[in-house]
Design an enzyme around this catalytic site. Structure first.
Site: not given
Ligand code: PBG
Length: 307
Positions: A101, A103, A111, A176, A198, A229, A294
């Protein structure tokens, strides 16, 4: 004996945040027990995970310099690339996955690249492909695009194949959602958008049919694994995607899900260990094959110990 669902540490993936330097271990305030580390310190955490039986790690990079196009993302000498080379060498049984990504690497925190006020989907694709190829060149086993640009899985697959990386797998963050539960991560990865949000590229939490379409497109474009996710608030999506596709499926228990359990446990409001195991069991029961969490190392240790 008749238990229907079991957790296996081999299906856990531990996300790790890496930056340049040496001997660096900076706690992430909103994610107790998680750190930004330099590559040498990352090896310690990855080894603990591997020793506990955790199947893989997911690497996120925090670059020294950010710019408008996120050029740090495909720097072959960047901290993620360096970490990949070290992990593949030192812990050969661990699956090394990388988040693909822009970002973390763009100064505006989006992103993709910006045109006017919005992200330019098609101009971003080539940059994501460069990032994925750079990770593959360093030895990553799995690249995981999390940007949610349309068409990126196909473009990344073609770029990997063109460079001879036929064996590198793609785990696509297919469904996502534009979620409030990413809050702590944006502190961890220093990737909060500087303007806007986003919602133009991430999904509306209200939509389920759309998730099935997103997943289908990614499979057609060549994804080897797909992802839903966040996990906890979207277990119906996990179950539906698994039922509809039968595809290898990952679910990401994101930073906010983790932080809520940790915060309530710190206050003594819930039993943290039980809540951790219950949340993971729920994700597995819904149909996820792989759980990105985590809690990976801690949960693996609980499983090893037995209950
Ligand atoms: C990158 C990305 C994000 C997460 C994983 N890859 C953040 C987002 O999209 O803002 C989030 C992971 C998490 O909250 O544990 N785009």
């Amino acid at each position: 004996m008749v238990r229907e669902t079991r957790l296996d540490p081999a299906s856990f993936v531990l996300p790790l945040f890496v930056r340049s330097g040496a001997g660096l271990r900076q706690p992430i305030g909103s994610m107790p027990g998680c750190f930004q580390t330099s590559v040498d310190e990352l090896l310690i955490d990855a080894r603990m995970a591997a020793d506990a039986g955790v199947g893989g790690v997911m690497l996120f990079g925090i670059p020294d310099h950010k710019d408008a196009i996120g050029s740090g993302a495909w720097d072959d000498a960047g901290p993620v690339q360096e970490a990949i080379r070290m992990l593949v060498r030192e812990l050969p049984d661990l699956v090394v996955m990388t988040d693909v990504c822009l970002c973390e690497y763009t100064d505006h925190g989006h992103c993709g690249v910006i045109k006017g006020e919005t992200v330019d989907n098609d101009a971003t694709l080539e940059l994501l492909a460069r990032e994925a190829v750079s990770h593959a060149r360093a030895g990553a086993h799995v690249v995981a695009p999390s940007d949610m640009m349309d068409g990126r899985v196909g473009v990344i697959r073609a770029a990997l194949d063109a460079e001879g990386f036929h064996e590198t797998s793609i785990l696509s963050y297919s469904a996502k959602y534009a979620s409030a539960f990413y809050g702590p991560f944006r502190e961890a990865a220093e990737s909060a958008p500087q303007f806007g949000d986003r919602r133009a590229y991430q999904m509306d939490p209200a939509n389920a049919e759309e998730a099935l379409r997103e997943v289908q497109l990614d499979i057609e474009e060549g994804a080897d694994m797909i992802m839903v996710k966040p996990a906890g608030p979207y277990l119906d999506i996990v179950a539906r995607v698994k039922a509809a596709t039968g595809y290898p499926l990952a679910a990401y228990q994101v930073s906010g899900e983790f932080a809520m359990i940790q915060a309530a446990a710190e206050r003594g409001w819930i039993d943290g260990e039980r809540a951790m195991m219950e949340s993971l069991l729920g994700i597995r029961r819904a149909g996820a094959d792989v759980i990105i969490t985590y809690f990976a190392t801690e949960a693996a240790r609980v499983l090893r110990r037995g209950r």
